[in-house]
Design a protein around this motif. Sequence first.
Motif, short mmCIF file in Angstrom:
data_model
loop_
_atom_site.label_atom_id
_atom_site.label_comp_id
_atom_site.label_asym_id
_atom_site.label_seq_id
_atom_site.Cartn_x
_atom_site.Cartn_y
_atom_site.Cartn_z
N ALA A 188 0.91 -1.00 -0.23
CA ALA A 188 0.07 0.30 -0.26
C ALA A 188 1.25 1.53 -0.43
O ALA A 188 0.22 2.00 -0.83
CB ALA A 188 -0.17 0.05 0.94
N ALA A 189 2.35 0.89 1.11
CA ALA A 189 3.09 2.25 0.35
C ALA A 189 3.60 2.71 0.09
O ALA A 189 3.87 4.16 -1.09
CB ALA A 189 3.95 2.17 2.21
N GLY A 190 4.19 1.80 -1.10
CA GLY A 190 4.19 1.88 -2.56
C GLY A 190 3.33 2.40 -3.03
O GLY A 190 4.10 3.07 -4.76
N ALA A 191 2.37 2.17 -2.97
CA ALA A 191 1.18 2.06 -4.45
C ALA A 191 1.48 3.83 -3.85
O ALA A 191 1.35 4.67 -4.96
CB ALA A 191 -0.16 1.88 -4.07
N ILE A 192 1.21 4.10 -2.97
CA ILE A 192 1.18 6.08 -2.50
C ILE A 192 2.72 6.59 -2.99
O ILE A 192 2.60 8.37 -3.82
CB ILE A 192 1.00 6.21 -0.73
N ARG A 215 -10.85 -1.03 -2.86
CA ARG A 215 -9.99 -0.37 -3.97
C ARG A 215 -8.61 -1.16 -3.74
O ARG A 215 -7.80 -0.18 -4.37
CB ARG A 215 -9.36 -0.44 -1.57
N TRP A 216 -7.98 -2.28 -3.59
CA TRP A 216 -7.21 -2.97 -4.68
C TRP A 216 -7.23 -2.63 -6.17
O TRP A 216 -6.43 -2.11 -6.39
CB TRP A 216 -6.78 -4.76 -3.97
N LEU A 217 -8.81 -2.59 -6.25
CA LEU A 217 -8.85 -2.07 -8.18
C LEU A 217 -8.80 -1.16 -7.91
O LEU A 217 -8.04 -0.81 -9.07
CB LEU A 217 -10.16 -2.95 -8.43
N CYS A 218 -9.31 -0.16 -7.39
CA CYS A 218 -8.67 0.70 -7.73
C CYS A 218 -7.84 1.79 -7.35
O CYS A 218 -7.10 2.21 -8.22
CB CYS A 218 -10.03 2.03 -6.82
N ALA A 219 -6.98 0.44 -6.81
CA ALA A 219 -5.18 1.23 -6.75
C ALA A 219 -4.71 0.89 -8.02
O ALA A 219 -4.13 1.72 -8.96
CB ALA A 219 -4.79 0.96 -5.36
N GLY A 250 -5.50 3.39 -11.19
CA GLY A 250 -5.06 4.16 -10.83
C GLY A 250 -3.79 4.81 -11.08
O GLY A 250 -3.16 5.26 -12.31
N ILE A 251 -2.81 3.23 -10.61
CA ILE A 251 -1.50 3.50 -11.15
C ILE A 251 -1.13 3.41 -12.64
O ILE A 251 -0.47 3.48 -13.52
CB ILE A 251 -1.08 2.45 -9.78
N MET A 252 -1.63 2.22 -13.17
CA MET A 252 -1.61 2.11 -14.64
C MET A 252 -2.48 3.52 -15.65
O MET A 252 -1.29 3.67 -15.98
CB MET A 252 -2.58 0.87 -14.78
N VAL A 253 -3.70 4.28 -15.38
CA VAL A 253 -3.58 5.36 -15.84
C VAL A 253 -2.58 5.95 -15.60
O VAL A 253 -2.43 7.15 -16.28
CB VAL A 253 -5.20 5.40 -15.26
N VAL A 254 -2.01 6.21 -14.63
CA VAL A 254 -1.13 7.17 -13.81
C VAL A 254 0.09 6.86 -15.21
O VAL A 254 0.67 7.92 -15.79
CB VAL A 254 -0.28 7.53 -12.60
N GLY A 255 0.16 6.05 -15.31
CA GLY A 255 1.91 5.65 -16.56
C GLY A 255 0.97 5.38 -17.71
O GLY A 255 2.16 6.04 -18.10
N ILE A 256 0.32 5.45 -18.41
CA ILE A 256 -0.25 5.41 -19.40
C ILE A 256 -0.01 6.91 -19.70
O ILE A 256 0.56 7.58 -21.15
CB ILE A 256 -1.52 5.28 -19.75
N PRO A 262 0.34 -4.39 -10.92
CA PRO A 262 -0.59 -5.56 -10.54
C PRO A 262 0.07 -6.22 -9.12
O PRO A 262 -0.49 -6.98 -8.33
CB PRO A 262 0.99 -6.76 -11.84
N LEU A 263 0.72 -5.41 -8.32
CA LEU A 263 0.64 -5.95 -7.13
C LEU A 263 0.40 -5.65 -6.10
O LEU A 263 -0.46 -6.20 -4.53
CB LEU A 263 2.41 -5.65 -6.37
N CYS A 264 -1.18 -4.17 -6.54
CA CYS A 264 -2.04 -4.27 -6.07
C CYS A 264 -3.48 -5.48 -5.82
O CYS A 264 -4.02 -5.10 -4.92
CB CYS A 264 -2.79 -2.93 -6.30
N ILE A 265 -2.95 -6.74 -5.99
CA ILE A 265 -3.69 -7.54 -6.59
C ILE A 265 -4.11 -8.82 -5.36
O ILE A 265 -4.77 -8.58 -4.49
CB ILE A 265 -3.43 -8.36 -7.32
#
Length: 494
Positions: free
Chosen positions: A291-295, A351-355, A358-364, A459-462
């Motif tokens: 979770a911290a890595g996602a942030i 929340r895992w799916l939302c994150a 979100g991270i995928m969209v940030v990267g693109i 994918p780690l958010c899974i």
Amino acid sequence: MGRLDELRQFSLLKWLREERQSRKLILFIVFVALLLDNMLLTVVVPIIPSYLYNLDESTDVVLKNNTPSQQNPPGAFHNIVSLYDNTVRSLVSNTTAMSTDLVPIVPTATEVPLNSSDCPRSNSKLLNENVKVGMLFASKATIQLITNPFIGPLTNRIGYQLPIFAGFCIMFISTIMFAFSSSYALLFVARSLQGVGSSCSSVAGMGMLASVYTDDEERGQAIGIALGGLALGVLVGPPFGSVMYEFVGKTAPFLILAFLAFILLLCLFPSQSQKGTPLLTLMKDPYILIAAGAICFGNMAIAMMEPTLPIWMMETMCARKWQLGVAFLPASISYLIGTNIFGTLAHKMGRWLCALIGIMVVGISVICVPFATNIYGLILPNFGVGFAIGMVDASMMPIMGYLVDLRHVSVYGSVYAIADVAFCMGFALGPSIGGSIAESIGFPWVMTIIGIVDIFFAPLCIFLRNPPGQEEKIVRFEFSACYWAYLIIPCHSI
């Protein structure tokens, strides 16, 4: 007369003392604290690159004017002033003749001459600004990163009142320093000092919210509203700073923020203290680390853009000062929208799916940023970056409190210190590394690298989909469920 007497007896401080136990007031104070902190964080984004560039140009001109000429020896007469017609006769030594061309008197300028356009004159010097601006922006997050591990356990021992009050005081001092600093060193100190204040206010504020909103769904909504203050600060900061800097001056935006920070010093929280799970134990929890890595990686993208995008716009688009801040407006607006929408929606959709999304969209989105040819081309990718980061923050901040409830002791100072450390790592590594990479291989590669990193991390958010709980709490929960089932089910059906 009765109404008038009531108004006279009403006191703001008295009301605050009476209502400070209210959850809504606590939420409001945390909202405003995050608003001011992030306004100060982002108001410098359009100001500092242009201000440092002009400061360096002024220094170079002064040094050039103070350098003695090497063509003629000291003490030699270069010009003769004519008292007859107020002209200067220039004497140029030749072997046989002497020139007496008339030269009009021109006062020596010590300031940088006004450029006819907003395009910088020196591209090499502009590229060198990437590192200086990046290190200045990263100093706040670096100091906050160092301070957070001490603030988290401290709030568990002494409560939330003193750290939040200290954070407001430090924020006020830092803002005053920003207003009157005229050198890179003083700006660096002011930015670093802000990191200490931010650590106190943000960690204690989020921990307070998690402690007064015990229901998981309510906590998600409350944290989403509080992050709306963060989003509003990010939204207002860059355009506010650029417009004030363009038309009023560098000092004005910081004095306004200092005044608002001083008002917040009037609001105090009740003190609480509890013994929670040790910080090192929480840092070893793999689910908290994910979770911290996602942030961290979600916010690192916008952190890399803050020092490098304005310089890239000055270099490729000849952007005006006010445009340097307005370029971040789509990201700020979409972040505000994202945090408010997904504060509630993330609990329902997972929340895992939302994150993950979100991270995928940030990267693109960040990969698409360098393809813009003008300021209008930045609207869509910046909007995507802000909206996606809003998804990540609105889902991961509540899940940090949920993981502590599920797997540890329900005391939240240390876990939100970890969350703030993750946020600060993004804003410490992003500007410092981004500025160096932009100087070496260019801004487009910076965006490509962080975009790919985000896409691979997503994918780690899974793993956060169904984290296992602490064994004692699971047993306690199962016993409670069986007890209520026994009471609800009619006896004759057993």
